[in-house]
Design an enzyme around this catalytic site. Structure first.
Site, mmCIF file in Angstrom:
data_model
loop_
_atom_site.group_PDB
_atom_site.id
_atom_site.type_symbol
_atom_site.label_atom_id
_atom_site.label_comp_id
_atom_site.label_asym_id
_atom_site.label_seq_id
_atom_site.Cartn_x
_atom_site.Cartn_y
_atom_site.Cartn_z
ATOM 1 N N ASP A 50 0.852 -1.181 0.000
ATOM 2 C CA ASP A 50 0.000 0.000 0.000
ATOM 3 C C ASP A 50 0.900 1.247 0.000
ATOM 4 O OD1 ASP A 50 -2.369 1.451 0.245
ATOM 5 O OD2 ASP A 50 -2.320 1.397 2.436
ATOM 6 N N HIS A 51 0.516 2.242 -0.755
ATOM 7 C CA HIS A 51 1.275 3.501 -0.818
ATOM 8 C C HIS A 51 2.785 3.303 -0.957
ATOM 9 C CE1 HIS A 51 -2.030 6.250 -0.164
ATOM 10 N NE2 HIS A 51 -2.476 5.433 0.756
ATOM 11 N N ASN A 62 -9.695 0.386 2.082
ATOM 12 C CA ASN A 62 -8.496 0.202 2.919
ATOM 13 C C ASN A 62 -8.824 0.466 4.382
ATOM 14 O OD1 ASN A 62 -7.309 -0.049 0.439
ATOM 15 N ND2 ASN A 62 -5.693 1.428 0.828
ATOM 16 N N THR A 108 -6.586 1.685 10.741
ATOM 17 C CA THR A 108 -6.744 2.240 12.086
ATOM 18 C C THR A 108 -7.671 1.363 12.955
ATOM 19 O OG1 THR A 108 -6.414 4.413 11.129
ATOM 20 C CG2 THR A 108 -7.312 4.342 13.355
HETATM 21 ZN ZN LIG Z 1 -4.151 5.241 1.687
#
Ligand SMILES: [Zn+2]
Length: 318
Positions: A81-82, A233, A236
């Protein structure tokens, strides 16, 4: 089984549900997520993000993620991711990740296209899929995923026409869009631009991704998915659920790590199950017909080709 993103997102797009990406920076998270997916018979996307690498180096994370995905009884995508740097994405592909996101969303438009197109060609040569981001998803204060707090996020919302051009020119398999979402815990209830999601979904033909899902209401998720989101996504919510469970378990100083691990795994599992049910991906593992991702007209063409070959063969043998 280890699969790429197309194998789980194209059916999701077609049947209007979403598949969750849950980041798994340690073994408790990974075990909780896989457990949830197998219990719910759901496909799942698991991985880590470049900003999360200080908590678990890419190589070490790959040592458990990839074997766990291969062994799972449901389709599992292992996704970076990212990815912010070229080298990180390449390392992930070499380690066997089946999907990467190359986030060039803060680069100028043409630069974003050039870099992502280059990475798309490389990812595809590995049989992996790639996600790009157009517009920019900011971060809530204190987010583990970054610190780009935008003063006016709506300036960075994804433009539908640009999205069409971007997808065509880069060859990305999925597109992350900015529609009022942000990473980390929201201070104020977010307001998603549902109309924009709908317009982009009608304008581009690849699955759309909603980042910053933790903190949205159940209603928000359901509507976003109805309007055309196919991947959500989440980090958290599972991150916090694990620690809450450990805190509850830590009743006195005689407790050790092995008292806390099972509590964390179970909490991640339960939180992931909630999301899987909410996104509607439960029961979607392994029910795909072999040609599930082909359109009706492609299937028709394929049938005609096979029929012609069979006819030729029969003629030759008569
Ligand atoms: Zn993101």
């Amino acid at each position: 089984m280890l699969v790429n993103m197309n194998e789980v997102l194209l059916p999701a797009k077609r049947d209007q549900y979403a598949v969750g990406l849950f980041n798994a920076v340690n073994l408790e998270l990974a075990r909780g997520i896989i457990n949830a997916a197998e219990t719910m018979q759901s496909p799942v996307i698991m991985g880590t993000a470049e900003v999360l690498l200080p908590y678990g180096p890419l190589e070490e994370v790959s040592y458990y993620l990839i074997p766990m995905a291969k062994k799972a009884r449901v389709p599992v995508v292992i996704h970076l991711d990212h990815g912010l740097n070229y080298d990180t994405c390449i390392r992930a592909l070499k380690l066997g990740f089946s999907s990467v996101m190359y986030d060039c969303s803060i680069d100028p438009y043409e630069e974003n296209i050039r870099k992502v197109k280059e990475m798309a060609d490389i990812a595809h040569s590995y049989g992996a899929t790639i996600e790009g981001e157009l517009g920019h998803v900011g971060d809530n204060e204190g987010s583990a995923e970054g610190s780009s707090c935008l003063t006016d996020p709506s300036q960075y919302y994804t433009d539908p026409e640009r999205a069409r051009d971007y997808v065509k020119r880069t060859g990305v398999d999925a597109l992350a869009i900015a529609v009022g979402n942000a990473h980390g815990a929201y201070k104020l209830p977010p307001k998603l631009d549902f109309k924009r999601i709908r317009t982009i979904a009608r304008t581009v033909d690849v699955p759309l991704v909603l980042h910053g899902g933790s903190g949205l209401t159940d209603q928000d998720f359901k509507q976003a998915i109805r309007e055309g989101i196919s991947k959500v996504n989440i980090f958290t919510d599972i991150n916090v659920a694990a620690v809450k469970a450990e805190l509850e378990k830590f009743t006195d100083m005689n407790k050790g790590i092995i008292d806390l691990i099972p509590a964390a795994v179970e909490a991640v599992k339960q939180e992931s199950i909630k999301k899987i049910q909410l996104f509607g991906s439960d029961g979607r593992a392994g029910r795909e017909p072999a040609f599930g991702s082909l359109s009706a007209s492609d299937l028709e063409k394929l049938t005609q080709l096979v029929a012609a070959e069979v006819a030729k063969y029969l003629k030759g043998n008569s």
